[in-house]
Design an enzyme around this catalytic site. Sequence first.
Site, PDB file in Angstrom:
ATOM      1  N   LYS A  60       0.835  -1.202   0.000  1.00 39.47           N
ATOM      2  CA  LYS A  60       0.000   0.000   0.000  1.00 39.47           C
ATOM      3  C   LYS A  60       0.870   1.252   0.000  1.00 39.47           C
ATOM      4  CE  LYS A  60      -3.795  -2.505   2.128  1.00 39.47           C
ATOM      5  NZ  LYS A  60      -4.544  -2.887   3.343  1.00 39.47           N
ATOM      6  N   GLN A 104      -4.845  -1.223   9.458  1.00 43.98           N
ATOM      7  CA  GLN A 104      -4.766  -2.579   8.917  1.00 43.98           C
ATOM      8  C   GLN A 104      -5.395  -3.575   9.893  1.00 43.98           C
ATOM      9  OE1 GLN A 104      -3.730  -3.304   5.854  1.00 43.98           O
ATOM     10  NE2 GLN A 104      -3.928  -5.511   6.060  1.00 43.98           N
ATOM     11  N   ASP A 127     -11.099   2.838   3.659  1.00 43.33           N
ATOM     12  CA  ASP A 127     -11.459   1.416   3.647  1.00 43.33           C
ATOM     13  C   ASP A 127     -12.965   1.230   3.431  1.00 43.33           C
ATOM     14  OD1 ASP A 127      -9.593  -0.656   3.920  1.00 43.33           O
ATOM     15  OD2 ASP A 127      -9.193  -0.155   6.013  1.00 43.33           O
TER      16      ASP A 127
END
Length: 307
Positions: A60, A104, A127
């Site tokens: 990422k 995460q 997200d």
Amino acid sequence: MTSSIVKPSGKQALLIDGKAASAVAIERVAREAASLPFKPGLAVVLVGEDPASQVYVKSKGKAAQACGFHSVQHDLPATTGEPELIALVRRLNADPAIHGILVQLPLPVGIDTQKVLLTVAPEKDVDGFHPVNVGLLATGAVERALIPCTPAGALLLIEEAARFLGRDLAGAEAVIVGRSNIVGKPMANLLLAQNATVTIAHSRTRDLPAVARRADILVAAVGKPEMIRGDWIKPGALVIDVGINRVPAQGLNAEGQRKTRLVGDVAFDEALDVAGAITPVPGGVGPMTIAMLMSNTLRAAKLARGG
Ligand code: GUN
């Protein structure tokens, strides 16, 4: 954009190359970001040392740099307490240089994941996990929601393959196997917004093979290696494999340990003889997830500056 659809010789199915599609999408984001008078900022927070999470977070960060973003990573020890993590998220919420925040998952045991995700400002929730974004998507406000990256990427591949095959998503029978909040449910809402007829199947579904065989579009997101067999697939169906499962392979590696390989939730070789088009694992949906994260960050950054 048809460069990501490939025909393997002697096989029925077309291959949908997510790596190629992801490269095109990332290039587009980079081009658009370069035209802005400021840098979109993405903060990725990693708690603990889960090896798979470390690999994902690294990818990422690399993609964010390739897009020319302001990219920051916060590595916290596994012993981090919930208040400390929440305080960091609040600082990032208040930081005007940061437009996207990604915590995460999974988080270490003892930290309430839902509480942490609720702390992320909805407009920085790249997200798409905050209930505000979940609700916007569920009520069909697709244009206003930040959409979870994996199903958003899967939808782009579905649209591309459908276009290539000359098929319409409206009225198509879509079956999603898996009901997770990260993939199954948002995927269902995205396909509904495209006017598909959507079924979410799961571990308690009666006669799962028969339900799967109804699908013009079959999305596998269960996390069970090669569970979906060739004879579960309707001939000509579009098959999207979201699973990434590490399984033992033949032979030993340099350290004398058993080799491993990645497989999806679909028995790929069997599916190749039946499906109309299929995503491989690796190299299908996975790379698209990262491209969609970049796209969400760009969108969040533009919205922060008034669209
Ligand atoms: N862990 C596995 N997939 C994801 C994802 O899409 N987002 C976050 N935050 N964590 C993950």
